[in-house]
Design a protein around this motif. Structure first.
Motif, short mmCIF file in Angstrom:
data_model
loop_
_atom_site.label_atom_id
_atom_site.label_comp_id
_atom_site.label_asym_id
_atom_site.label_seq_id
_atom_site.Cartn_x
_atom_site.Cartn_y
_atom_site.Cartn_z
N UNK A 30 1.13 18.82 -1.54
CA UNK A 30 1.86 18.34 -2.83
C UNK A 30 1.46 16.63 -2.90
N UNK A 31 1.30 16.22 -1.42
CA UNK A 31 1.35 14.55 -0.72
C UNK A 31 2.51 13.77 -1.28
N UNK A 32 3.28 14.71 -1.00
CA UNK A 32 5.32 13.94 -1.15
C UNK A 32 4.98 13.12 -0.33
N UNK A 33 6.04 11.85 -0.77
CA UNK A 33 6.48 10.96 0.91
C UNK A 33 7.65 11.69 1.47
N UNK A 34 8.22 11.37 2.53
CA UNK A 34 9.05 12.12 2.83
C UNK A 34 9.68 10.98 3.35
N UNK A 35 11.12 11.21 3.77
CA UNK A 35 12.16 10.55 4.39
C UNK A 35 12.75 11.37 4.58
N UNK A 36 12.79 11.20 5.82
CA UNK A 36 13.65 12.59 7.09
C UNK A 36 14.35 11.88 7.35
N UNK A 94 0.60 -1.42 -0.32
CA UNK A 94 -0.30 -0.51 0.09
C UNK A 94 0.98 1.23 0.17
N UNK A 95 2.27 0.99 0.36
CA UNK A 95 3.18 2.16 0.39
C UNK A 95 3.12 2.68 -0.58
N UNK A 96 3.46 3.62 -1.40
CA UNK A 96 4.60 4.49 -2.67
C UNK A 96 6.13 3.96 -2.57
N UNK A 97 6.57 3.74 -1.51
CA UNK A 97 7.88 2.79 -1.80
C UNK A 97 8.00 2.10 -0.54
N UNK A 98 9.39 1.24 -0.57
CA UNK A 98 8.58 0.42 0.67
C UNK A 98 10.15 -0.90 0.87
N UNK A 100 13.31 10.24 -11.14
CA UNK A 100 12.76 10.85 -11.45
C UNK A 100 11.58 10.33 -9.73
N UNK A 101 11.09 9.45 -9.71
CA UNK A 101 10.70 9.99 -8.68
C UNK A 101 10.74 10.37 -7.42
N UNK A 116 8.15 12.04 -6.04
CA UNK A 116 7.25 11.84 -5.63
C UNK A 116 7.59 11.52 -4.01
N UNK A 117 8.28 10.92 -4.23
CA UNK A 117 9.85 10.89 -2.45
C UNK A 117 10.53 11.74 -2.69
#
Length: 308
Positions: free
Chosen positions: A203-209, A6-10, A89-90, A173-174
């Motif tokens: 922008x509904x971005x997924x962020x890894x901080x 269900x995730x954009x990236x995992x 790109x994403x 996107x990420x």
């Protein structure tokens, strides 16, 4: 962890090792986490804990020794050049050093125009001009002033905003933000963090901080992962983990955050070196058993057999 499909990236049970026995180093050990649209995951730990290794795995700079990387539910394959290009790109990165991540020979306009020309083939002429202006405005920089300048003419905070705009130019996107404020003046850090929060929301971005400073995690993230010695030791909702830390290493990290209500010479504020060494020793041992502290809050049980 939730369902990686269900995730954009995992990262799904990803491990990365370097060298061979007896000099083998396990930089990441069965790491699993997910990034979701409109949410930030804070990856927290001290230097050498495996944070940057995870970032490089996400960016495909490293290939996993075990496990797999999933993008929108599908494994990321290096055999399909078109799919890999779309992934790159994403998934974009904001680097720790805003000074060395921009080419000093080119203007800010060039730094944003070039990725638009490469990745937005639908834009031409004045459309690209308008896109550059929009990108700079989005990161709260004046296009009329900033676009014609070179990196050395900008402050550190402005340069980092340009780096953020550059990730948006290719349609990210990420975003992987590796210590994005650690080299900035304290006075401008909050502005950059606020900008990342706004972008994530709007922008509904997924962020890894990625950070060593657990105190900033609550401000930026909804979810948190605490790493030590290449493995995740505690994770879940950021408020639950920080307010009710259960793993001894998480408690150790939080003990390093200054408390304005406590004097430095207060015995309660001082940790014994032997206690710190013991926490590190126990936390470094591979920990396989997962304990649910409460809904949305988990730890790996320490090697001694007792849940911290």
């Amino acid at each position: 962890m939730s369902d990686p499909q269900t995730a954009i990236l995992a990262l799904d049970r990803v491990s990365k090792s370097f060298g061979t026995a007896p000099y083998k180093v396990n930089a990441a050990q069965s790491v699993s986490f997910e990034l979701h649209a409109g949410r930030t995951l804070a990856l927290v730990g001290e230097s050498g804990s495996g944070k940057t290794t995870c970032a490089r795995l996400v960016m495909r700079e490293y290939m996993p020794s075990e496990g797999q990387l999933l993008f929108k539910g599908k494994p990321v394959s290096t055999d399909n050049a078109k799919a890999l290009a779309a992934y790159r790109r994403s998934v974009q990165m904001i680097f720790q050093d805003p000074f060395s991540s921009l080419n000093p020979a080119h203007t800010i306009d060039y730094h944003l125009r070039r990725p638009l020309q490469l990745h937005r083939r639908d834009l031409r002429g004045k459309q690209i001009d308008a896109a550059v202006e929009e990108l700079l405005s989005r990161v709260k920089l004046d296009p009329k002033i900033v676009a014609r300048k070179h990196p050395h003419e900008l402050s550190g905070g402005q340069r980092q905003r340009v780096n953020i705009a550059r990730t948006l130019a290719v349609g990210a996107e990420v975003i992987v933000a590796d210590e994005p404020t650690s080299m900035l003046d304290v006075s401008v850090r909050l502005g950059v963090l606020n900008l990342l929060n706004e972008m994530k929301r709007d922008m509904k971005l997924a962020l890894l901080y990625i950070t060593h400073d657990i105190a900033t995690a609550r401000y930026v993230a909804e979810d948190i992962v605490v790493m030590y010695a290449g493995q995740i030791v505690e994770w879940g909702d950021v408020n639950k983990v920080i307010d009710n830390p259960q793993h001894p290493y998480t408690r150790l990290l939080l003990s390093a955050v200054p408390d304005p209500e406590m004097r430095f010479d207060d015995p309660k504020a001082q940790l014994k070196a032997a206690d710190v060494d013991e926490v590190r020793r126990l936390s470094a041992v591979p920990q396989d058993r997962i304990v649910a502290v409460e809904p949305g809050h988990f730890i790996r049980q320490i090697a001694s057999g007792r849940a911290a």
